[in-house]
Design a protein around this motif. Structure first.
Motif, mmCIF file in Angstrom:
data_model
loop_
_atom_site.group_PDB
_atom_site.id
_atom_site.type_symbol
_atom_site.label_atom_id
_atom_site.label_comp_id
_atom_site.label_asym_id
_atom_site.label_seq_id
_atom_site.Cartn_x
_atom_site.Cartn_y
_atom_site.Cartn_z
ATOM 1 N N VAL A 3 -80.377 12.447 88.163
ATOM 2 C CA VAL A 3 -79.876 13.403 89.155
ATOM 3 C C VAL A 3 -79.259 12.575 90.278
ATOM 4 O O VAL A 3 -79.872 11.617 90.752
ATOM 5 C CB VAL A 3 -81.022 14.289 89.706
ATOM 6 N N PRO A 4 -78.032 12.924 90.705
ATOM 7 C CA PRO A 4 -77.399 12.122 91.756
ATOM 8 C C PRO A 4 -78.148 12.187 93.080
ATOM 9 O O PRO A 4 -78.575 13.244 93.516
ATOM 10 C CB PRO A 4 -76.001 12.721 91.879
ATOM 11 N N ALA A 5 -78.288 11.024 93.720
ATOM 12 C CA ALA A 5 -78.944 10.956 95.029
ATOM 13 C C ALA A 5 -77.929 11.139 96.150
ATOM 14 O O ALA A 5 -78.317 11.354 97.293
ATOM 15 C CB ALA A 5 -79.663 9.619 95.186
ATOM 16 N N ARG A 6 -76.660 11.018 95.842
ATOM 17 C CA ARG A 6 -75.575 11.203 96.804
ATOM 18 C C ARG A 6 -74.753 12.405 96.386
ATOM 19 O O ARG A 6 -75.173 13.184 95.546
ATOM 20 C CB ARG A 6 -74.686 9.945 96.854
ATOM 21 N N SER A 7 -73.550 12.522 96.923
ATOM 22 C CA SER A 7 -72.698 13.661 96.569
ATOM 23 C C SER A 7 -72.259 13.567 95.109
ATOM 24 O O SER A 7 -72.269 12.488 94.510
ATOM 25 C CB SER A 7 -71.467 13.706 97.476
ATOM 26 N N VAL A 8 -71.877 14.695 94.564
ATOM 27 C CA VAL A 8 -71.432 14.738 93.173
ATOM 28 C C VAL A 8 -70.177 13.885 92.999
ATOM 29 O O VAL A 8 -70.027 13.192 91.991
ATOM 30 C CB VAL A 8 -71.195 16.202 92.727
ATOM 31 N N GLY A 9 -69.278 13.895 93.976
ATOM 32 C CA GLY A 9 -68.069 13.083 93.893
ATOM 33 C C GLY A 9 -68.364 11.599 93.847
ATOM 34 O O GLY A 9 -67.768 10.851 93.066
ATOM 35 N N GLN A 10 -69.290 11.158 94.695
ATOM 36 C CA GLN A 10 -69.676 9.744 94.694
ATOM 37 C C GLN A 10 -70.355 9.371 93.375
ATOM 38 O O GLN A 10 -70.108 8.308 92.818
ATOM 39 C CB GLN A 10 -70.615 9.447 95.855
ATOM 40 N N ALA A 11 -71.208 10.252 92.887
ATOM 41 C CA ALA A 11 -71.897 9.990 91.621
ATOM 42 C C ALA A 11 -70.903 9.935 90.467
ATOM 43 O O ALA A 11 -71.005 9.068 89.592
ATOM 44 C CB ALA A 11 -72.948 11.060 91.362
ATOM 45 N N PHE A 12 -69.929 10.842 90.472
ATOM 46 C CA PHE A 12 -68.911 10.851 89.428
ATOM 47 C C PHE A 12 -68.118 9.543 89.436
ATOM 48 O O PHE A 12 -67.905 8.921 88.394
ATOM 49 C CB PHE A 12 -67.974 12.044 89.608
ATOM 50 N N ALA A 40 -78.218 -4.393 82.742
ATOM 51 C CA ALA A 40 -79.265 -4.673 83.731
ATOM 52 C C ALA A 40 -78.706 -4.688 85.149
ATOM 53 O O ALA A 40 -79.286 -4.077 86.062
ATOM 54 C CB ALA A 40 -79.936 -6.008 83.420
ATOM 55 N N LEU A 41 -77.581 -5.354 85.352
ATOM 56 C CA LEU A 41 -76.973 -5.405 86.685
ATOM 57 C C LEU A 41 -76.523 -4.026 87.159
ATOM 58 O O LEU A 41 -76.728 -3.658 88.318
ATOM 59 C CB LEU A 41 -75.783 -6.369 86.685
ATOM 60 N N GLU A 42 -75.915 -3.258 86.255
ATOM 61 C CA GLU A 42 -75.458 -1.928 86.630
ATOM 62 C C GLU A 42 -76.629 -0.986 86.902
ATOM 63 O O GLU A 42 -76.555 -0.132 87.779
ATOM 64 C CB GLU A 42 -74.541 -1.355 85.558
ATOM 65 N N ALA A 43 -77.728 -1.148 86.169
ATOM 66 C CA ALA A 43 -78.911 -0.328 86.412
ATOM 67 C C ALA A 43 -79.501 -0.622 87.783
ATOM 68 O O ALA A 43 -79.938 0.282 88.497
ATOM 69 C CB ALA A 43 -79.945 -0.538 85.318
ATOM 70 N N MET A 44 -79.502 -1.905 88.165
ATOM 71 C CA MET A 44 -80.021 -2.264 89.491
ATOM 72 C C MET A 44 -79.114 -1.727 90.596
ATOM 73 O O MET A 44 -79.585 -1.272 91.625
ATOM 74 C CB MET A 44 -80.146 -3.786 89.616
ATOM 75 N N MET A 45 -77.802 -1.783 90.365
ATOM 76 C CA MET A 45 -76.866 -1.340 91.379
ATOM 77 C C MET A 45 -76.744 0.188 91.439
ATOM 78 O O MET A 45 -76.830 0.775 92.515
ATOM 79 C CB MET A 45 -75.477 -1.927 91.105
ATOM 80 N N GLY A 46 -76.549 0.818 90.302
ATOM 81 C CA GLY A 46 -76.294 2.252 90.283
ATOM 82 C C GLY A 46 -77.515 3.122 90.091
ATOM 83 O O GLY A 46 -77.462 4.331 90.342
ATOM 84 N N GLY A 47 -78.610 2.533 89.652
ATOM 85 C CA GLY A 47 -79.822 3.308 89.398
ATOM 86 C C GLY A 47 -80.289 4.150 90.570
ATOM 87 O O GLY A 47 -80.543 5.352 90.412
ATOM 88 N N PRO A 48 -80.393 3.578 91.765
ATOM 89 C CA PRO A 48 -80.870 4.375 92.898
ATOM 90 C C PRO A 48 -79.908 5.492 93.320
ATOM 91 O O PRO A 48 -80.329 6.461 93.932
ATOM 92 C CB PRO A 48 -80.991 3.349 94.030
ATOM 93 N N ILE A 49 -78.638 5.364 92.964
ATOM 94 C CA ILE A 49 -77.651 6.352 93.409
ATOM 95 C C ILE A 49 -77.440 7.456 92.388
ATOM 96 O O ILE A 49 -77.406 8.636 92.734
ATOM 97 C CB ILE A 49 -76.315 5.645 93.729
ATOM 98 N N THR A 70 -79.223 19.626 87.049
ATOM 99 C CA THR A 70 -78.468 19.434 88.281
ATOM 100 C C THR A 70 -77.291 18.489 88.046
ATOM 101 O O THR A 70 -77.490 17.329 87.677
ATOM 102 C CB THR A 70 -79.367 18.861 89.391
ATOM 103 N N ALA A 71 -76.074 18.989 88.246
ATOM 104 C CA ALA A 71 -74.831 18.218 88.106
ATOM 105 C C ALA A 71 -74.769 17.475 86.773
ATOM 106 O O ALA A 71 -74.193 16.396 86.682
ATOM 107 C CB ALA A 71 -74.659 17.258 89.272
ATOM 108 N N HIS A 72 -75.333 18.083 85.740
ATOM 109 C CA HIS A 72 -75.393 17.410 84.443
ATOM 110 C C HIS A 72 -74.005 17.165 83.854
ATOM 111 O O HIS A 72 -73.794 16.190 83.149
ATOM 112 C CB HIS A 72 -76.244 18.224 83.462
#
Length: 116
Positions: A3-12, A40-49, A70-72
Motif C-alpha cells: 500500500v503506498p505510503a505517499r500519494s498515488v502519483g508518487q507511488a506510481f 535488494a537495493l530497490e527494496a531498501m529504497m522503495g520499500g518504505p514508500i 488500496t490503489a492496487h
C-alpha cells in the motif's frame, strides 16, 4: 501487503522507475547475483514508500489474502509501463540484427559447394 505510503502519483512514478531499472539490468546483464542485488537495493529504497512491488503478482497475493485493495491498480499499471520502457531502452541500446534462417544458411552452403 503493498500500500503506498505517499500519494498515488508518487507511488506510481516510483514503481515505474523501480521496475524499469530492474528489468533493464536483467535484460542487459543476465547475471542472477546482479539482478538480486538490484532487487535488494530497490527494496531498501522503495520499500518504505510503496512496498517495492515491481511485480503485479507480488502485490496480488497479499491483496487477495487480506482483502485490502488500496490503489492496487498502480501495482499492475506501473510495472507494465516500467517493463515496456525497459524493453524499449534495451532495444535502443542494442538493436537486434536480422536473424538468418536455416534455409538461407543452407542456400549459402550449397552455393559454396557448387563453387560459386
Amino acid at each position: 501487503m503493498t500500500v503506498p505510503a505517499r500519494s498515488v502519483g508518487q507511488a506510481f512514478a516510483l514503481e515505474t522507475v523501480l521496475t524499469f531499472f530492474l528489468l533493464l539490468v536483467a535484460l542487459r546483464s543476465g547475471l542472477p547475483w546482479v539482478v538480486g542485488g538490484v532487487v535488494a537495493l530497490e527494496a531498501m529504497m522503495g520499500g518504505p514508500i510503496t512496498g517495492a512491488s515491481m511485480n503485479p503478482a507480488r502485490s496480488f497475493g497479499p491483496a487477495l489474502a487480506s482483502g485490502i485493495w488500496t490503489a492496487h491498480w498502480l501495482y499492475w499499471a506501473a510495472p507494465l509501463l516500467g517493463a515496456a520502457l525497459a524493453v524499449a531502452a534495451n532495444h535502443f541500446l542494442s538493436p537486434s540484427e536480422p536473424i538468418e534462417t536455416k534455409s538461407h544458411q543452407a542456400q549459402e552452403f550449397a552455393l559454396i559447394g557448387e563453387g560459386r
